[in-house]
Design an enzyme around this catalytic site. Structure first.
Site, PDB file in Angstrom:
ATOM      1  N   PHE A 150       0.808  -1.224   0.000  1.00  0.00           N
ATOM      2  CA  PHE A 150       0.000   0.000   0.000  1.00  0.00           C
ATOM      3  C   PHE A 150       0.836   1.266   0.000  1.00  0.00           C
ATOM      4  O   PHE A 150       0.355   2.329  -0.393  1.00  0.00           O
ATOM      5  CB  PHE A 150      -0.940   0.017   1.215  1.00  0.00           C
ATOM      6  CG  PHE A 150      -0.261   0.311   2.544  1.00  0.00           C
ATOM      7  CD1 PHE A 150       0.025   1.609   2.933  1.00  0.00           C
ATOM      8  CD2 PHE A 150       0.071  -0.718   3.413  1.00  0.00           C
ATOM      9  CE1 PHE A 150       0.644   1.874   4.161  1.00  0.00           C
ATOM     10  CE2 PHE A 150       0.685  -0.464   4.631  1.00  0.00           C
ATOM     11  CZ  PHE A 150       0.969   0.846   5.002  1.00  0.00           C
ATOM     12  N   LYS A 174      -1.444  -7.802  -8.529  1.00  0.00           N
ATOM     13  CA  LYS A 174      -2.348  -7.744  -7.380  1.00  0.00           C
ATOM     14  C   LYS A 174      -1.872  -6.602  -6.497  1.00  0.00           C
ATOM     15  O   LYS A 174      -0.966  -6.759  -5.684  1.00  0.00           O
ATOM     16  CB  LYS A 174      -2.328  -9.069  -6.615  1.00  0.00           C
ATOM     17  CG  LYS A 174      -3.619  -9.391  -5.841  1.00  0.00           C
ATOM     18  CD  LYS A 174      -4.004  -8.425  -4.759  1.00  0.00           C
ATOM     19  CE  LYS A 174      -3.124  -8.519  -3.526  1.00  0.00           C
ATOM     20  NZ  LYS A 174      -3.592  -7.574  -2.440  1.00  0.00           N
ATOM     21  N   GLU A 177      -5.165  -3.811  -1.520  1.00  0.00           N
ATOM     22  CA  GLU A 177      -6.597  -3.513  -1.488  1.00  0.00           C
ATOM     23  C   GLU A 177      -6.890  -2.204  -0.756  1.00  0.00           C
ATOM     24  O   GLU A 177      -8.008  -1.688  -0.820  1.00  0.00           O
ATOM     25  CB  GLU A 177      -7.351  -4.661  -0.827  1.00  0.00           C
ATOM     26  CG  GLU A 177      -7.102  -4.877   0.652  1.00  0.00           C
ATOM     27  CD  GLU A 177      -5.815  -5.627   0.968  1.00  0.00           C
ATOM     28  OE1 GLU A 177      -5.634  -5.994   2.151  1.00  0.00           O
ATOM     29  OE2 GLU A 177      -4.987  -5.844   0.060  1.00  0.00           O
ATOM     30  N   SER A 227       5.733  -6.788   4.157  1.00  0.00           N
ATOM     31  CA  SER A 227       6.367  -7.049   5.444  1.00  0.00           C
ATOM     32  C   SER A 227       7.174  -8.339   5.391  1.00  0.00           C
ATOM     33  O   SER A 227       6.923  -9.217   4.553  1.00  0.00           O
ATOM     34  CB  SER A 227       5.308  -7.147   6.542  1.00  0.00           C
ATOM     35  OG  SER A 227       4.520  -8.312   6.363  1.00  0.00           O
ATOM     36  N   CYS A 282       9.468   1.674   3.453  1.00  0.00           N
ATOM     37  CA  CYS A 282      10.417   0.642   3.885  1.00  0.00           C
ATOM     38  C   CYS A 282      11.840   1.202   3.955  1.00  0.00           C
ATOM     39  O   CYS A 282      12.713   0.583   4.539  1.00  0.00           O
ATOM     40  CB  CYS A 282      10.364  -0.567   2.955  1.00  0.00           C
ATOM     41  SG  CYS A 282      10.961  -0.251   1.291  1.00  0.00           S
ATOM     42  N   GLU A 381       9.529  -3.265  12.987  1.00  0.00           N
ATOM     43  CA  GLU A 381       9.210  -2.300  11.943  1.00  0.00           C
ATOM     44  C   GLU A 381       7.846  -1.698  12.256  1.00  0.00           C
ATOM     45  O   GLU A 381       6.816  -2.360  12.125  1.00  0.00           O
ATOM     46  CB  GLU A 381       9.198  -2.949  10.565  1.00  0.00           C
ATOM     47  CG  GLU A 381       8.947  -1.936   9.455  1.00  0.00           C
ATOM     48  CD  GLU A 381       8.885  -2.554   8.068  1.00  0.00           C
ATOM     49  OE1 GLU A 381       9.330  -1.905   7.107  1.00  0.00           O
ATOM     50  OE2 GLU A 381       8.397  -3.692   7.951  1.00  0.00           O
TER      51      GLU A 381
END
Length: 496
Positions: A150, A174, A177, A227, A282, A381
């Site tokens: 995302f 993909k 969402e 992740s 990240c 994280e």
């Protein structure tokens, strides 16, 4: 009426019924702005089938033809870059200037993929043995899957999709969402640029859609960013089904500030890299390691800069930091602030309870000092606007802290000492290193990726390694018989 966001399959929007849907929020208001269809196995199968049907034609398209599409896409993307940035802000929450920077870096990767004709050259050895030539060719894998996160809904898909297409593969994407619309605009622009129907398909959804791609026999490779726990799952599941997988995981990026560093430069960098995009990167700086005796002065300078940050709706021109992406993520990040206080870290700036107009997912910039390696705010994280300062007595202690982390994504060192910087870049166990650069994301003609638990697989994203990932090499050894003894022929030569 709430908008519906659905899949893109075989060159057009999906019009079928959705068994399940998810909410897409405006993070600045907390309101649902759209419903996104979630793909089940049937929709995944349909998308993969479309990609498989398009593969022979796209693979057979000349390099000139493929790059012509990518050049056209680059122009269309540049013309619509502001529209794409607005879409990102409306669903992710990052400020529009940050979203525009994301799109600019995405365009870099498209530009690199436009060089496919040069990048896909093979080798050739003439007369390797008497009358025998040996040469190598790079061929596409087939249908490939891309699963993106995302936090960069345009840039990360465009780390992979242009390179995969340039190499002659077809793609099922993909996206997250949480902010799915950017991927659909990308698909529309590629279709407008001349990409054949089915060469790129977009399916939305959650774990069911991911698992559908990981297990599908016609999907030959998976590219993933997310992740570390999910990256490990994607790698192990995908490889167990015989797929080539590159899975980029999480990070806990350290910025080491040595005593000779320009502390104003270091404080600017820590605030910029710690709180840009509300820390949802990240490559964000999560931990500043202050090497004695600069800790107190550095914390004071960071605190002073944090007080001037403007937090607000990303669509407002004066906003510098927006909200977090969802309520659930806001609650997760806030729980780490609570944990840091409970574990004994010194809370210098508390972002909880910040008052912003609207019911968005707001958390202000937060600063902890004297954080220890055993604390969750240090080890985990957080993926939010929470910056931790750890203290080290020496260069060696600071380097040891970085190398002890299970992550190895990005790091930075701030110093005016070239020898210290050189030693740091050589000895630190991290894949991407900045010297007086806080966010060392490689330019498009290098490759992105970390070490240790930040990467599963052995191939980094985009750049030269991206082209390597999306192709497999075939070596041809050939000998042609000498036909010069074919005999006398007095007929007029003719073409056959």
């Amino acid at each position: 009426m709430t908008d519906r966001i659905s899949h893109w399959i075989d060159g057009k929007p999906f019009t079928g019924a959705a068994g399940r849907t998810g909410d897409v929020y405006d993070p600045a208001t907390g309101q649902v702005r759209a419903k996104v269809d979630f793909a089940g196995q049937a929709e995944v199968d349909q998308a993969v089938a479309a990609a498989a049907a398009a593969l022979p034609g796209w693979r057979g398209t000349s390099l000139a033809g493929r790059t012509r599409v990518l050049f056209a896409f680059r122009e269309l993307l540049s013309a619509r870059k502001h529209d794409l940035a607005k879409i990102i802000t409306s669903e992710h929450g990052k400020v529009e200037s940050d979203a525009a920077g994301e799109v600019a870096r995405a365009i870099e990767n498209v530009e690199y993929a436009c060089g496919a004709a040069q990048l896909l050259k093979g080798g050739f050895s003439e007369n390797a043995s008497t009358g025998v030539d040996v040469y190598s060719i790079a061929q596409p894998l087939g249908v490939v899957g891309v699963i993106s996160p995302f936090n960069f809904p345009a840039m990360v898909p465009l780390w992979f999709v242009p390179n995969a297409l340039a190499c002659g593969n077809t793609v099922v994407l993909k996206p997250s969402e949480k902010d799915p619309s950017a991927a659909l605009l990308i698909a529309e622009l590629l279709a407008e640029a001349g990409l054949p129907p089915g060469a790129l398909n977009v399916v939305h959804g959650d774990k069911e859609a991911v698992d559908g791609l990981l297990a599908h026999r016609d999907v030959k490779a998976i590219s993933f960013v997310g992740s570390t726990p999910i990256a490990r799952y994607v790698y192990e599941t995908g490889t167990s089904h015989g797929k080539r997988v590159q899975a980029l995981g999480g990070a806990k990026n350290h910025m080491v500030v040595l005593p000779d560093a320009d502390l104003d430069l270091a404080a600017d960098a820590a605030v910029s890299a710690g709180f840009g995009s509300a820390g949802e990167r990240c490559m964000a700086v999560s931990v500043v390691v202050a090497v004695d005796p600069v800790g107190d002065e550095l914390v004071a300078k960071i605190t002073e800069r944090m007080a001037r940050l403007r937090v607000g709706d990303g669509r407002a021109p004066d906003s510098e930091m927006g909200p977090l992406v969802t309520k659930a993520h806001h609650e997760r990040v806030t729980s780490y602030v609570d944990a840091g206080v409970a574990e004994g870290a010194e809370l210098v700036v508390d972002g909880r309870g910040i008052e912003i107009e609207g019911d968005g997912f707001w958390l202000g910039p937060t600063l902890f000092d004297r954080v220890g390696p055993g604390m969750s705010v240090y080890t985990d994280e957080i993926f939010g606007p929470v910056l931790s300062v750890a203290r080290a007595a020496s260069f060696d202690e600071a380097l040891g802290l970085v190398n002890a982390s299970p992550y190895g994504n990005g790091t930075a060192v701030f110093t005016g000492d070239g020898a210290a910087a050189r030693r740091y870049q050589n000895e630190v166990e991290v894949g991407m290193v900045g010297v007086n650069v806080p966010i060392p994301v490689p330019v498009g003609y290098y490759s992105f990726g970390g070490w240790k638990d930040s990467l599963f697989g052995d191939t980094h994203a985009y750049g030269p390694e991206g082209f390597h990932f999306f192709t497999r090499t075939k070596v041809v050894t050939s000998r042609w018989p000498d036909t010069s003894h074919a005999g006398v022929n007095l007929g007029f030569p003719k073409n056959t």
